[in-house]
Design a protein around this motif. Sequence first.
Motif, PDB file in Angstrom:
ATOM      1  N   ILE A 156       2.019 -11.302  -1.545  1.00 24.00           N
ATOM      2  CA  ILE A 156       1.777 -10.530  -2.614  1.00 24.00           C
ATOM      3  C   ILE A 156       0.598 -10.091  -2.497  1.00 24.00           C
ATOM      4  O   ILE A 156       0.313  -8.929  -2.664  1.00 24.00           O
ATOM      5  N   GLY A 157      -0.560 -11.073  -2.446  1.00 27.07           N
ATOM      6  CA  GLY A 157      -1.952 -10.482  -1.588  1.00 27.07           C
ATOM      7  C   GLY A 157      -2.247  -9.112  -0.415  1.00 27.07           C
ATOM      8  O   GLY A 157      -2.942  -8.226  -1.253  1.00 27.07           O
ATOM      9  N   THR A 158      -1.391  -9.389   0.316  1.00 23.74           N
ATOM     10  CA  THR A 158      -1.072  -8.178   1.231  1.00 23.74           C
ATOM     11  C   THR A 158      -1.329  -7.068   0.243  1.00 23.74           C
ATOM     12  O   THR A 158      -1.227  -5.873   0.732  1.00 23.74           O
ATOM     13  N   ALA A 159       0.241  -7.030  -0.269  1.00 19.52           N
ATOM     14  CA  ALA A 159       1.041  -5.608  -0.873  1.00 19.52           C
ATOM     15  C   ALA A 159      -0.212  -4.851  -1.838  1.00 19.52           C
ATOM     16  O   ALA A 159      -0.475  -3.890  -1.490  1.00 19.52           O
ATOM     17  N   THR A 160      -1.069  -5.776  -2.529  1.00 21.51           N
ATOM     18  CA  THR A 160      -1.986  -5.588  -3.428  1.00 21.51           C
ATOM     19  C   THR A 160      -3.585  -5.333  -2.694  1.00 21.51           C
ATOM     20  O   THR A 160      -3.518  -3.830  -2.851  1.00 21.51           O
ATOM     21  N   GLY A 189     -10.101   5.974  24.730  1.00 23.42           N
ATOM     22  CA  GLY A 189      -8.977   6.024  25.193  1.00 23.42           C
ATOM     23  C   GLY A 189      -8.717   6.964  23.991  1.00 23.42           C
ATOM     24  O   GLY A 189      -9.024   7.046  23.815  1.00 23.42           O
ATOM     25  N   PRO A 190      -7.297   7.313  24.640  1.00 28.01           N
ATOM     26  CA  PRO A 190      -6.845   8.354  23.568  1.00 28.01           C
ATOM     27  C   PRO A 190      -6.864   8.204  22.743  1.00 28.01           C
ATOM     28  O   PRO A 190      -6.887   7.131  22.037  1.00 28.01           O
ATOM     29  N   TYR A 191      -6.664   9.686  21.440  1.00 32.72           N
ATOM     30  CA  TYR A 191      -6.052   8.778  20.526  1.00 32.72           C
ATOM     31  C   TYR A 191      -4.625   8.135  19.528  1.00 32.72           C
ATOM     32  O   TYR A 191      -3.468   8.981  21.141  1.00 32.72           O
ATOM     33  N   LEU A 192      -4.204   7.872  19.015  1.00 38.59           N
ATOM     34  CA  LEU A 192      -2.979   7.204  18.448  1.00 38.59           C
ATOM     35  C   LEU A 192      -3.067   6.803  17.489  1.00 38.59           C
ATOM     36  O   LEU A 192      -4.135   6.598  16.516  1.00 38.59           O
ATOM     37  N   MET A 193      -2.193   7.541  16.714  1.00 39.98           N
ATOM     38  CA  MET A 193      -1.236   7.256  15.221  1.00 39.98           C
ATOM     39  C   MET A 193      -0.262   6.750  15.361  1.00 39.98           C
ATOM     40  O   MET A 193       0.531   6.731  15.747  1.00 39.98           O
ATOM     41  N   LEU A 194      -0.324   5.148  14.881  1.00 37.15           N
ATOM     42  CA  LEU A 194       0.493   3.730  14.605  1.00 37.15           C
ATOM     43  C   LEU A 194       1.253   4.141  13.290  1.00 37.15           C
ATOM     44  O   LEU A 194       0.311   4.996  12.466  1.00 37.15           O
ATOM     45  N   PRO A 195       2.503   3.644  13.038  1.00 29.43           N
ATOM     46  CA  PRO A 195       3.235   3.693  12.555  1.00 29.43           C
ATOM     47  C   PRO A 195       2.720   3.163  11.188  1.00 29.43           C
ATOM     48  O   PRO A 195       2.221   1.721  11.623  1.00 29.43           O
ATOM     49  N   LEU A 196       2.633   3.014  10.041  1.00 29.98           N
ATOM     50  CA  LEU A 196       2.303   2.819   8.661  1.00 29.98           C
ATOM     51  C   LEU A 196       0.591   2.008   9.327  1.00 29.98           C
ATOM     52  O   LEU A 196      -0.205   1.847   8.389  1.00 29.98           O
ATOM     53  N   LEU A 197       0.179   1.678   9.664  1.00 31.94           N
ATOM     54  CA  LEU A 197      -1.128   1.205  10.149  1.00 31.94           C
ATOM     55  C   LEU A 197      -2.360   2.672  10.107  1.00 31.94           C
ATOM     56  O   LEU A 197      -3.543   3.036   9.619  1.00 31.94           O
ATOM     57  N   GLN A 237       4.198   9.276   0.408  1.00 34.99           N
ATOM     58  CA  GLN A 237       4.298  10.371  -0.860  1.00 34.99           C
ATOM     59  C   GLN A 237       5.650   9.373  -1.611  1.00 34.99           C
ATOM     60  O   GLN A 237       5.793   9.073  -2.889  1.00 34.99           O
ATOM     61  N   VAL A 238       6.441   8.312  -0.936  1.00 35.97           N
ATOM     62  CA  VAL A 238       7.036   7.991  -1.270  1.00 35.97           C
ATOM     63  C   VAL A 238       7.001   7.573  -2.123  1.00 35.97           C
ATOM     64  O   VAL A 238       7.957   6.799  -2.682  1.00 35.97           O
ATOM     65  N   ALA A 239       6.292   6.454  -1.549  1.00 40.09           N
ATOM     66  CA  ALA A 239       6.131   5.099  -1.816  1.00 40.09           C
ATOM     67  C   ALA A 239       4.162   3.996  -2.281  1.00 40.09           C
ATOM     68  O   ALA A 239       4.119   3.982  -3.673  1.00 40.09           O
ATOM     69  N   LEU A 240       3.575   5.003  -1.099  1.00 40.34           N
ATOM     70  CA  LEU A 240       2.401   4.510  -1.592  1.00 40.34           C
ATOM     71  C   LEU A 240       1.378   4.894  -2.490  1.00 40.34           C
ATOM     72  O   LEU A 240       0.800   4.420  -3.358  1.00 40.34           O
ATOM     73  N   LYS A 241       1.422   6.866  -2.181  1.00 41.18           N
ATOM     74  CA  LYS A 241       0.889   7.252  -3.798  1.00 41.18           C
ATOM     75  C   LYS A 241       0.868   7.181  -4.819  1.00 41.18           C
ATOM     76  O   LYS A 241       0.249   6.688  -5.777  1.00 41.18           O
TER      77      LYS A 241
END
Length: 278
Positions: free
Chosen positions: A184-188, A145-153, A52-56
């Motif tokens: 730069i490419g990764t961010a894009t 295996g179990p579900y995981l919510m990874l930070p950022l990923l 909400q703060v950055a990506l969107k």
Amino acid sequence: MSHYAKYVPMLRRAAMAAGVAVLLSACAGPNPRDPYEGFNRAMFQFNDTVDQVALKPAATAYKAVLPTFVQTGVNNFFGNLSDVWSAVNNLLQGKGEAGMSDVTRVTLNSTFGLLGLLDIASEAGLQKHNEDFGQTLGRWGVPSGPYLMLPLLGPSTVRDTSALPLDITGDVWRYKEPIYIRNIGTATRVVDQRSNLLDASTLLEDAALDRYEFIRDGFLQRRESKIFDGESNPRKRQPKQAELDAGPDGMETSAPVSSATAPKELNSEPPAATNASL
């Protein structure tokens, strides 16, 4: 006896209350697919805040400012690079035809498609695949295996998380030099991928009562579907009625059971979600 009779209704109500409490406690146990729900919800909240703060906002500006053909070119370029790793994983999964199709896609798009900016392979009828090593492990029979919510990923599973180092190694863009161009490419690429989900995320925010559960269940179901290419997990296939009626030698040993009297379990498939799945 009459002295104790007045206590019988009270004892019955107490027994019923105890039974209900036992049932509720059993239902309140952790979801077997999501035993780390507390941690996962915390990571989901963290990711949502970052989004909400950055990506969107960045994705919204990206979609509003850049011409459509530029966005399409960016998407095609990185999609072409991902086809390289998809080809490797299709071949590892024993899907030779799909793997060679991916190789052909990369060859066509990297040459006649101007380094992948144009997706002429899709126009030529070559289907795009999205395969990773987590899917390969699933195809090999490794449990999710179990579900995981990874930070950022974002959403994942224990199996898919263990496959991440190899997926990162298999990313062709990882070896791009100089480093500042790579960054730069990764961010894009991240912003471009987020821009493709703007409409879906808005719909999700409006419709879902519990966005965490909605995303988790949808991810697990979709992940398993991707591993088995949209087909049912063959390891979960229930025996057909003819197989149930057949003896050890394959000969039918009883009269067929009519659909009207057959147990309900024999006429239904188990839920697809387990995966996790992605």
